[in-house]
Design an enzyme around this catalytic site. Sequence first.
Site, PDB file in Angstrom:
ATOM      1  N   GLY A 231      -0.302  10.140  98.254  1.00 15.77           N
ATOM      2  CA  GLY A 231       1.070  10.574  98.020  1.00 15.77           C
ATOM      3  C   GLY A 231       1.701   9.803  96.878  1.00 15.77           C
ATOM      4  O   GLY A 231       1.019   9.323  95.973  1.00 15.77           O
ATOM      5  N   SER A 232       2.998   9.670  96.942  1.00 16.85           N
ATOM      6  CA  SER A 232       3.749   9.033  95.866  1.00 16.85           C
ATOM      7  C   SER A 232       3.638   7.510  95.939  1.00 16.85           C
ATOM      8  O   SER A 232       3.309   6.933  96.990  1.00 16.85           O
ATOM      9  CB  SER A 232       5.233   9.415  95.959  1.00 16.85           C
ATOM     10  OG  SER A 232       5.812   8.864  97.140  1.00 16.85           O
ATOM     11  N   GLY A 236       3.535   4.779  99.084  1.00 21.35           N
ATOM     12  CA  GLY A 236       2.567   3.695  99.174  1.00 21.35           C
ATOM     13  C   GLY A 236       3.211   2.334  99.341  1.00 21.35           C
ATOM     14  O   GLY A 236       2.664   1.457 100.026  1.00 21.35           O
ATOM     15  N   GLU A 253      -4.030   6.228  97.647  1.00 23.20           N
ATOM     16  CA  GLU A 253      -4.218   7.067  96.464  1.00 23.20           C
ATOM     17  C   GLU A 253      -2.841   7.573  96.057  1.00 23.20           C
ATOM     18  O   GLU A 253      -2.321   8.524  96.638  1.00 23.20           O
ATOM     19  CB  GLU A 253      -5.162   8.233  96.763  1.00 23.20           C
ATOM     20  CG  GLU A 253      -6.569   7.812  97.146  1.00 23.20           C
ATOM     21  CD  GLU A 253      -7.369   7.247  95.993  1.00 23.20           C
ATOM     22  OE1 GLU A 253      -6.857   7.261  94.844  1.00 23.20           O
ATOM     23  OE2 GLU A 253      -8.495   6.776  96.222  1.00 23.20           O
TER      24      GLU A 253
END
Length: 495
Positions: A231-232, A236, A253
């Site tokens: 995600g963004s 994270g 990721e």
Amino acid sequence: MNITDIISRLGVDEAALKNGELIVDTPIDGSEIARIAMDDAAGVETKIAQSQDAFLQWRSVPAPRRGELVRLLGEELRAHKEDLGRLVTIECGKILSEGLGEVQEMIDICDFAVGLSRQLYGLTIASERPGHHMREAWQPLGPVGIISAFNFPVAVWSWNAALALACGNSIIWKPSEKTPLTALATHALLHRAIKKFGDAPAGLSSLIIGGRETGEQLVDDRRVRLVSATGSTRMGREVGPRVANRFGRVLLELGGNNAGIIAPSADTELALRGVCFSAAGTAGQRCTTLRRLFVHSSIYDEFVPRLKAAYASLPVGDPLETGTLVGPLVDKAAFDRMHYALDRAKVQGATITGGERVGDSGWYVRPSLVELPKHDGIVCEETFAPILYVMKYNDLDEAIEMQNNVDQGLSSCIFTRDVLEAERFLSATGSDCGIANVNIGPSGAEIGGAFGGEKETGGGRESGSDAWKAYMRRQTQTVNYSTELPLAQGVKFNI
């Protein structure tokens, strides 16, 4: 676009798509396609507990036998590739060939994981003590939580799920709230495979549907030994510390502000095609989308007008229609973020081509090419939309410095026929990204290589190579097969 027959063939109970709290719209025209029930806290707790119980049984199943389940999943995906690929397009908006390609990616990673199930190799290590041997073994880790994003609603799950299952772990999947329907369909196919497998423990794979609170419950639970989150960068920043606080393992990721360099010696025809797909494919909604382009000053005036013409010719429209190359943005919020970025670029002195909305049903836009005098401001931020920032450079060191001068470090590329430039780009002083390509764009990675990036991309690695090690625990083992007890480093302790 009636999806009733599709979901029926995929094994989803039509009743599960009605009367729930989570409203699912298709980006194709904005219409509602489902209402799905969400898991409450008690339901999530039950599924995590079941996953833990399933792990305690699954870890003892021989790895090649575990690989058989993954093989059966691959067969289900092969049999239902057309339906699942079409459903991916309907729910997230990518063109049909990309939806089908996403399912093929799932099939490929299943093949990889089946082979891997017979190759979970350790090491034999020389011991300094006579009558001893050392070895390194890899053991199953525990329940694996998978948090996936809307833009690859099923492929990224499969990267994690296929490896985690082969490595002896149970899995718990929280899909994006924007794409739960493809998750339900994929989970139904996995359960068909589990039924054919015959003796898998109940709770081996769980699906939880919900919003932020559901994700937090998964992230914070100590029984979930690994959380793989896509995600963004903002997401994270929250997930990473929360998992670390309980000494769990996290695989992130996150964002990618990916760059490409067009060198003076480049095959410009090849570069033109590579740039168009990498920048405009998936309507710019890939983590590996090409977002920044550095063109050598000696070819800029020849290359950029050709790129503009190619952009203007890209067919934008219904992603289910043959010939469409650019489908819709996922929703209005994505459209608004795109135009916020374009407005900031104007303030920075940009010359903007494209970016206008196409039609009035769904959030279709013409990919935008933004020429800028220098590399700063909005260029250094990731906007999840088909915006390509284009700048001149004069020498390779300058281009590499600009490429690396962002917080993200996922993917990168150079188009050149000069071997010295190519090797310089791939050297320790070249690209600082997790992925570095020569004469292909930064997107469209194959499953055989480990996927992931550095800096604010999160540092995680999924898919191929030795990414499987993230899903296992390493154990150093020493066996004394003598009748003596020598100590390491010559230590004496006689009693």
